[in-house]
Design a protein around this motif. Structure first.
Motif, mmCIF file in Angstrom:
data_model
loop_
_atom_site.group_PDB
_atom_site.id
_atom_site.type_symbol
_atom_site.label_atom_id
_atom_site.label_comp_id
_atom_site.label_asym_id
_atom_site.label_seq_id
_atom_site.Cartn_x
_atom_site.Cartn_y
_atom_site.Cartn_z
ATOM 1 N N HIS A 185 0.238 -4.884 -8.470
ATOM 2 C CA HIS A 185 -0.467 -4.078 -7.817
ATOM 3 C C HIS A 185 -0.009 -2.528 -8.279
ATOM 4 C CE1 HIS A 185 3.577 -4.062 -5.766
ATOM 5 N NE2 HIS A 185 3.054 -3.148 -4.964
ATOM 6 N N LEU A 186 0.826 -2.287 -9.247
ATOM 7 C CA LEU A 186 1.427 -0.795 -9.450
ATOM 8 C C LEU A 186 0.858 -0.683 -10.849
ATOM 9 C CD1 LEU A 186 4.910 -0.972 -7.673
ATOM 10 C CD2 LEU A 186 2.553 0.044 -6.744
ATOM 11 N N ARG A 187 0.678 -1.713 -11.695
ATOM 12 C CA ARG A 187 0.469 -1.631 -13.199
ATOM 13 C C ARG A 187 -0.314 -0.206 -13.559
ATOM 14 N NH1 ARG A 187 -0.887 -7.775 -15.194
ATOM 15 N NH2 ARG A 187 1.409 -8.357 -15.296
ATOM 16 N N ASP A 188 -1.233 0.216 -12.937
ATOM 17 C CA ASP A 188 -2.246 1.289 -13.629
ATOM 18 C C ASP A 188 -1.462 2.637 -12.823
ATOM 19 O OD1 ASP A 188 -2.946 0.614 -10.910
ATOM 20 O OD2 ASP A 188 -4.708 1.753 -10.832
ATOM 21 N N VAL A 189 -0.219 2.515 -12.077
ATOM 22 C CA VAL A 189 0.195 3.898 -11.635
ATOM 23 C C VAL A 189 1.641 4.057 -11.963
ATOM 24 C CG1 VAL A 189 -1.484 4.126 -9.857
ATOM 25 C CG2 VAL A 189 0.392 2.647 -9.504
ATOM 26 N N ARG A 190 1.970 3.211 -12.894
ATOM 27 C CA ARG A 190 3.329 3.297 -13.449
ATOM 28 C C ARG A 190 3.458 4.142 -14.652
ATOM 29 N NH1 ARG A 190 6.423 -2.303 -13.648
ATOM 30 N NH2 ARG A 190 8.141 -0.872 -14.637
ATOM 31 N N ASN A 191 4.404 4.870 -14.996
ATOM 32 C CA ASN A 191 4.637 5.657 -16.312
ATOM 33 C C ASN A 191 5.472 5.041 -17.102
ATOM 34 O OD1 ASN A 191 2.629 7.500 -15.293
ATOM 35 N ND2 ASN A 191 4.209 9.035 -14.808
ATOM 36 N N ALA B 144 0.806 -1.349 0.130
ATOM 37 C CA ALA B 144 0.085 -0.062 0.058
ATOM 38 C C ALA B 144 0.843 1.271 0.101
ATOM 39 C CB ALA B 144 -0.753 0.005 1.060
ATOM 40 N N VAL B 145 1.786 1.314 0.723
ATOM 41 C CA VAL B 145 2.805 2.320 0.646
ATOM 42 C C VAL B 145 3.571 2.577 -0.498
ATOM 43 C CG1 VAL B 145 5.225 3.329 1.680
ATOM 44 C CG2 VAL B 145 3.289 2.373 3.401
ATOM 45 N N GLN B 146 3.769 1.577 -1.251
ATOM 46 C CA GLN B 146 4.598 1.569 -2.422
ATOM 47 C C GLN B 146 3.522 2.195 -3.446
ATOM 48 O OE1 GLN B 146 5.747 -2.114 -4.190
ATOM 49 N NE2 GLN B 146 7.780 -1.347 -4.908
ATOM 50 N N ARG B 147 2.608 1.553 -3.388
ATOM 51 C CA ARG B 147 1.360 1.982 -4.411
ATOM 52 C C ARG B 147 0.975 3.463 -4.134
ATOM 53 N NH1 ARG B 147 -2.594 0.371 -8.059
ATOM 54 N NH2 ARG B 147 -4.498 1.819 -8.008
ATOM 55 N N GLU B 148 0.823 4.021 -3.008
ATOM 56 C CA GLU B 148 0.662 5.255 -2.622
ATOM 57 C C GLU B 148 1.475 6.327 -2.839
ATOM 58 O OE1 GLU B 148 -2.645 7.796 -1.066
ATOM 59 O OE2 GLU B 148 -2.434 5.820 -1.872
ATOM 60 N N MET B 149 2.882 5.832 -2.953
ATOM 61 C CA MET B 149 3.930 6.838 -3.510
ATOM 62 C C MET B 149 3.748 7.215 -4.750
ATOM 63 S SD MET B 149 6.156 7.444 -1.043
ATOM 64 C CE MET B 149 7.704 7.710 -1.767
ATOM 65 N N LEU B 150 3.156 6.204 -5.535
ATOM 66 C CA LEU B 150 3.143 6.627 -7.119
ATOM 67 C C LEU B 150 1.644 7.304 -7.399
ATOM 68 C CD1 LEU B 150 4.360 3.368 -8.808
ATOM 69 C CD2 LEU B 150 5.557 5.667 -8.440
ATOM 70 N N VAL B 151 0.769 6.868 -6.510
ATOM 71 C CA VAL B 151 -0.732 7.569 -6.617
ATOM 72 C C VAL B 151 -0.459 8.949 -6.175
ATOM 73 C CG1 VAL B 151 -3.056 7.726 -5.566
ATOM 74 C CG2 VAL B 151 -1.883 5.570 -6.122
#
Length: 451
Positions: free
Chosen positions: A350-356, A237-244
């Protein structure tokens, strides 16, 4: 508590007694005689070893110091840039020698990077001499100019170490044991593969073995099972939120980078560097942290931008910059990873939709253009097969919660062993095994050393 107090009291008593004896000139003179004799003997031993060292062609004694009452030599040896073509040029490879006695075993160590001469675990266990070698093309162990990075490969480094071992074996005729951790452990395994007569045994710590670079499923399984489900969920969740929250995190990341004088020419932009660093965050948490750090993972539903960024910066958000990843820093490692050693190409579902930048997580991304290369895994596959079928007297020590320990060497049945230290990270040691396994491992190392 008592076990800590008693030794300190004994130590205090000894100090007091020593002070009383020193008050007597006669007693002080008697006490000084053995010390002076020991110092004279040590100086004579250092001079004798230095004379023998200086007989080797191409070997230079740079300096001699004292380490724990024994001579500690800093040395260089002229090495071919290409051992298959010795006339193509040379460079000076740095190494050190901690000399105890010519009859003691020798621990041959490399950290896999720059020169590291810290006393190794098995050196202490065996009371051994220790030779520590800087890996070719790291720090000053490289040609002065016109580096051909194709010469930075596992066979060339094994040949460097072979030359050093062969030179010193004319002095030290007891058992030789190779050791190293992480990339240093890998390096000792490669040395053993190509020159199996050099070393009597190898003890490799947390040494990754990416024999099939296309299959990283073992790492995916590791991150689905390490620690507790609650901790894994919180870290993801932390890793994802960093990109969100990229819009809020990136300015903070740029400010930190500016404070530290960091630039991102190799990666292409601060935004690309930020994403790369976030992708590595959970890996770094488990590599250097422990399950005891899990309760401190922030709740992303409550954490402010500052709290989220500060915690991440302190727990795995390592900034990948030009300053750290060029030829003068960790670039030689990433070049080796890109060319031979391989890397963990995680899926990050879990990060596919927030990676550039979906293709950024690979070693060429952090390298300057002139160091980038293509991957060839044939040598590493050969080493993997050899270790599993023909390797002898090899010990592998891994950490249960260490991502680098997920993909392991498989020891053969020829007096070879594998241990996993419970609840440990990338700092796994024999001393961190269970008491029974530690006793077995230490007994094996001593037997290999002839003790």
């Amino acid at each position: 508590m008592r076990t800590k107090v008693l030794p300190s009291l004994l130590c205090a008593g000894l100090i007091t007694a020593t002070g009383l004896l020193a008050a007597s000139p006669a007693v002080a003179a008697v006490a000084a005689e053995p010390a002076a004799r020991a110092s004279s003997d040590a100086s004579a031993a250092a001079a004798g070893i230095r004379e023998k060292l200086e007989r080797f062609p191409g070997l230079t004694v740079v300096s001699v110091a004292d380490k724990g009452g024994f001579p500690f030599f800093t040395l260089t040896l002229d090495q071919p840039v290409d051992h298959r073509d010795p006339g193509s040029g040379t460079f000076q490879q740095r190494f050190t020698l901690w000399h105890k006695t010519e009859t003691a075993p020798v621990v041959h160590y490399t950290g896999g990077y720059g020169l590291s001469s810290g006393t190794r675990e098995i050196t202490t266990l065996l009371g051994a001499n220790q030779v520590s070698v800087e890996h070719r093309y790291f720090n000053t162990s490289r040609p002065a100019a016109d580096i051909d990075w194709d010469d930075l490969n596992v066979w060339q480094q094994a040949s460097d170490e072979h030359a050093i071992v062969q030179a010193l074996k004319s002095i030290y005729r007891a058992k030789w044991l190779g050791t190293g951790a992480s990339k240093g452990g890998m390096t000792q395994v490669y040395h053993e593969r190509f020159y199996p007569e050099d070393l009597d045994a190898v003890v490799a710590y947390v040494a990754p073995n990416d024999a099939n670079n296309r299959d990283d499923s073992v790492y995916e399984r590791f991150f689905k099972t390490v620690g507790t489900a609650e901790c894994r969920t919180a870290l993801d969740a932390v890793q994802r939120e960093m990109l969100v929250r990229r819009g809020a995190m990136l300015p903070r990341f740029e400010a930190t980078s500016k404070e530290q004088g960091l630039t991102f020419k190799y990666l292409g932009s601060a935004d690309r560097a930020f994403e790369f660093s976030v992708l590595d965050q959970v890996w770094n948490f488990w590599q250097s942290g422990t399950y005891t750090d899990c309760p401190a993972v922030p709740d992303v539903s409550r954490a402010s931008d500052d709290e989220l960024y500060k915690w991440s910066l302190d727990h795995g958000l390592s900034i990948y910059s030009d300053q750290g990843n060029g030829a003068e820093g960790s670039g030689p490692y990433y070049r080796q990873a890109a060319s031979q050693l391989g890397w963990a190409d995680l899926k990050f579902k879990h990060l596919r939709d927030v990676r550039n930048y979906p293709d950024i997580y690979q070693p060429n991304s952090v390298l300057p253009a002139d160091m980038r290369t293509s991957y060839d895994g044939r040598v590493i596959k050969d080493v993997d097969r050899w270790v599993a079928t023909r390797g002898e007297r090899m010990m592998f020590v891994y950490g249960q919660n260490d991502p680098w320990s997920a993909e392991q060497f498989k020891p053969s049945k020829h007096d070879s062993h594998l241990y996993v230290a419970p609840n440990t990270n990338h700092g796994a040691l024999i001393s961190k095994l269970t008491p029974a396994e530690r006793a077995r491992a230490e007994a094996t190392v001593k037997r290999w050393a002839g003790q």
